[in-house]
Design an enzyme around this catalytic site. Sequence first.
Site, PDB file in Angstrom:
ATOM      1  N   LYS A   1       9.038  -0.238  -5.261  1.00  0.00           N
ATOM      2  CA  LYS A   1       7.986  -0.880  -5.552  1.00  0.00           C
ATOM      3  C   LYS A   1       6.951  -0.216  -6.534  1.00  0.00           C
ATOM      4  CE  LYS A   1       7.118  -4.296  -3.165  1.00  0.00           C
ATOM      5  NZ  LYS A   1       7.685  -5.744  -3.721  1.00  0.00           N
TER       6      LYS A   1
ATOM      7  N   ASP B   1       0.846  -1.301   0.019  1.00  0.00           N
ATOM      8  CA  ASP B   1      -0.134   0.022   0.022  1.00  0.00           C
ATOM      9  C   ASP B   1       0.614   1.204   0.042  1.00  0.00           C
ATOM     10  OD1 ASP B   1       0.999  -0.202   2.582  1.00  0.00           O
ATOM     11  OD2 ASP B   1      -1.118   0.114   3.532  1.00  0.00           O
TER      12      ASP B   1
ATOM     13  N   TYR C   1      12.105   2.921  -0.897  1.00  0.00           N
ATOM     14  CA  TYR C   1      11.581   1.812  -1.026  1.00  0.00           C
ATOM     15  C   TYR C   1      10.216   1.731  -1.607  1.00  0.00           C
ATOM     16  CZ  TYR C   1       8.464  -2.072   0.623  1.00  0.00           C
ATOM     17  OH  TYR C   1       7.442  -2.963   0.538  1.00  0.00           O
TER      18      TYR C   1
HETATM   19  P1  NAD Z   1      11.718  -9.458   4.008  1.00  0.00           P
HETATM   20  O1  NAD Z   1      12.749  -8.562   4.050  1.00  0.00           O
HETATM   21  O2  NAD Z   1      11.330 -10.363   5.269  1.00  0.00           O
HETATM   22  O3  NAD Z   1      11.865 -10.826   2.887  1.00  0.00           O
HETATM   23  C1  NAD Z   1      12.327 -10.774   1.440  1.00  0.00           C
HETATM   24  C2  NAD Z   1      13.181 -11.756   1.080  1.00  0.00           C
HETATM   25  O4  NAD Z   1      13.532 -11.583  -0.165  1.00  0.00           O
HETATM   26  C3  NAD Z   1      14.299 -12.539   2.081  1.00  0.00           C
HETATM   27  O5  NAD Z   1      14.172 -13.637   2.075  1.00  0.00           O
HETATM   28  C4  NAD Z   1      15.369 -12.030   0.912  1.00  0.00           C
HETATM   29  O6  NAD Z   1      16.473 -12.838   1.295  1.00  0.00           O
HETATM   30  C5  NAD Z   1      14.980 -12.049  -0.304  1.00  0.00           C
HETATM   31  N1  NAD Z   1      15.424 -11.607  -1.289  1.00  0.00           N
HETATM   32  C6  NAD Z   1      15.836 -10.233  -1.296  1.00  0.00           C
HETATM   33  N2  NAD Z   1      16.687  -9.684  -2.560  1.00  0.00           N
HETATM   34  C7  NAD Z   1      16.491 -10.686  -3.267  1.00  0.00           C
HETATM   35  C8  NAD Z   1      17.300 -11.195  -4.528  1.00  0.00           C
HETATM   36  N3  NAD Z   1      18.002 -10.282  -5.257  1.00  0.00           N
HETATM   37  N4  NAD Z   1      16.965 -12.230  -5.216  1.00  0.00           N
HETATM   38  C9  NAD Z   1      16.330 -13.285  -4.419  1.00  0.00           C
HETATM   39  N5  NAD Z   1      15.784 -13.188  -3.187  1.00  0.00           N
HETATM   40  C10 NAD Z   1      15.851 -11.789  -2.601  1.00  0.00           C
HETATM   41  O7  NAD Z   1      10.255  -9.084   3.425  1.00  0.00           O
HETATM   42  P2  NAD Z   1       8.852  -9.330   3.574  1.00  0.00           P
HETATM   43  O8  NAD Z   1       8.289  -8.279   4.728  1.00  0.00           O
HETATM   44  O9  NAD Z   1       8.715 -10.780   3.864  1.00  0.00           O
HETATM   45  O10 NAD Z   1       8.242  -8.703   2.294  1.00  0.00           O
HETATM   46  C11 NAD Z   1       7.944  -9.512   1.019  1.00  0.00           C
HETATM   47  C12 NAD Z   1       7.108  -8.863   0.110  1.00  0.00           C
HETATM   48  O11 NAD Z   1       6.074  -8.279   0.274  1.00  0.00           O
HETATM   49  C13 NAD Z   1       7.903  -7.605  -0.290  1.00  0.00           C
HETATM   50  O12 NAD Z   1       7.915  -7.565  -1.849  1.00  0.00           O
HETATM   51  C14 NAD Z   1       7.436  -6.482   0.330  1.00  0.00           C
HETATM   52  O13 NAD Z   1       7.510  -5.383  -0.525  1.00  0.00           O
HETATM   53  C15 NAD Z   1       5.862  -6.728   0.430  1.00  0.00           C
HETATM   54  N6  NAD Z   1       5.334  -6.415   1.228  1.00  0.00           N
HETATM   55  C16 NAD Z   1       5.742  -6.458   2.833  1.00  0.00           C
HETATM   56  C17 NAD Z   1       4.851  -5.861   3.677  1.00  0.00           C
HETATM   57  C18 NAD Z   1       5.177  -6.014   5.047  1.00  0.00           C
HETATM   58  O14 NAD Z   1       4.469  -5.361   6.034  1.00  0.00           O
HETATM   59  N7  NAD Z   1       6.344  -6.620   5.550  1.00  0.00           N
HETATM   60  C19 NAD Z   1       3.678  -5.111   3.384  1.00  0.00           C
HETATM   61  C20 NAD Z   1       3.099  -5.257   2.070  1.00  0.00           C
HETATM   62  C21 NAD Z   1       3.773  -5.741   1.146  1.00  0.00           C
END
Ligand code: NAD
Length: 339
Positions: free
Chosen positions: A157, A129, A153
Site C-alpha cells: 500500500k 494508516d 500488505y
Molecule cells: P476487501 O478485501 O473487502 O475488498 C477488496 C475488493 O477489491 C474486493 O471486492 C476484490 O474483489 C477487489 N479486488 C481485489 N483485487 C482486484 C483486482 N486485481 N482488480 C479488481 N478488483 C480487485 O477490502 P476492504 O476492506 O474493502 O478495503 C478496501 C480498500 O480500503 C483497500 O484498498 C484497503 O487497503 C483500504 N483500507 C481498508 C481498511 C480496513 O479496515 N478494511 C482500512 C483502511 C484502508
Amino acid sequence: MNTKRILVTGGAGFIGSNFVRLMLSEQPDYFIVNLDKLTYAGNLKNLEGFLKHPNHVFIKEDICNGQAVEKIIDEHKIEVIINFAAESHVDRSITGPKIFIETNVTGTLTLLQAARDKKIERFIQISTDEVYGELGPTGKFTEETPLAPNSPYSASKASADLLVQAFGHTWGLKYNITRCSNNYGPYQFPEKMIPLMINNALNNKPLPVYGDGLNVRDWIHVEDHCRAVLKVLTNGNQGEVYNIGSSNEKTNLEVVKTILKLVDKPESLITFVTDRPGHDRRYAIDSTKTNAQLNWHAETNFAQGIKNTIDWYLQNKKWLDDVTSGNYQQYYQQMYADR
Ligand code: NAD
Ligand code: TYD
C-alpha cells in the site's frame, strides 16, 4: 447540475460496496462504474438491490488489465477514479505476498497510467494508516509521519501511495490519498478480526486472539469512512493526503470481550494463539487536518457501532453462511491450524 462520472474499483468488497451503496442512495448526481475482479473478497451480494440502479454499472475486471481499464474510461466518459481495489488482509500477505504486489502495486500503476493517458480529472487512492508502521504506547499518526510499513500488505500500500505521488509530481496527475484506520461494519469478510470473532462467537467456536491480545487498533465505522471519502471527492485539495479516523483506540481483548458480552457468550471462548509474525503493536490516527479542512467528523461511537454491526450479522445470517461455506473453511483450517 451535471452528472459526475466516476470509476470505483473494488466496489464489491467491504468498504467499496458500502461506498457505492451510500453514493447511490444519497448522491443522485453521480454515475458509478464499479470495476471489480470478484476475488474471494468481492461479492455481488454486497450490492444486492443496487446492481440494477440506473446510476450504476458493474463490470467484472482486473485493475491490472490496462487495455480494459482504458476502454472503460472511454466508453463511460470517466472523470474521476477512486481506487478501493486491493488485497487487504495482513495475514494473507504473510502467507502469500506476491498477489499483494500484483494487485496493490502493479494494479495501482496500471490505473495511474490510464488516468494519466486519458486525462482523468482526479485520482483518489484509498490507502491505510498501516503505511505509517506501528506506534509505541503514545502518539498518533499524522499526515507528516514518515512511511515505515511493516507487513507485505502495508509495504504494497505504501508503494502504491508513492506511485500516486510520483505521477502527480512527474505528469501533473491530480490526486488525493486517504489513509484510514481499521474499519468495521456490515459486509466485512470474516477473515478480519471483528466479523471473524462475531461469526465464531455465534457458532460457539473458540475466538483466536493473537499474542497477548493487547495490540491496539483505532476503530472507525465503515459509513464514517465512506462519508469522509465523499468529502475528499467533493472538497479535497489537489495533491493532499487525508488521514481518516474516529479516535477510538481499543485493545483486541477489549473488542473481543465486548462482542462476547453483546452476543451473550462466555469469555471462556477466548483462546490465545500464536502471535502474527511482525504484529504491529499499536495504531492511532490523528485526523485533525481532515476534520478542519473538510469539515468531516466521524459520527458513530464504537459502543453503538459494534452493537449495530452485530445486529446486522444476526439479521444477515444467510450472507454470513454463504461467505463462510466452501473455500473459507479451507482458509480457516490453514490459517489457524498451526497457531
Ligand atoms: P476487501 O478485501 O473487502 O475488498 C477488496 C475488493 O477489491 C474486493 O471486492 C476484490 O474483489 C477487489 N479486488 C481485489 N483485487 C482486484 C483486482 N486485481 N482488480 C479488481 N478488483 C480487485 O477490502 P476492504 O476492506 O474493502 O478495503 C478496501 C480498500 O480500503 C483497500 O484498498 C484497503 O487497503 C483500504 N483500507 C481498508 C481498511 C480496513 O479496515 N478494511 C482500512 C483502511 C484502508
Ligand atoms: P485485522 O482485522 O486483520 O486488521 P489489521 O491486521 O489490518 O489491523 O486484525 C485486527 C487486530 O486483531 C490485529 O491486531 C490482529 C488481531 N487478530 C486476532 O487477534 N485474531 C484474529 O483471528 C485476527 C484475524 C486478527
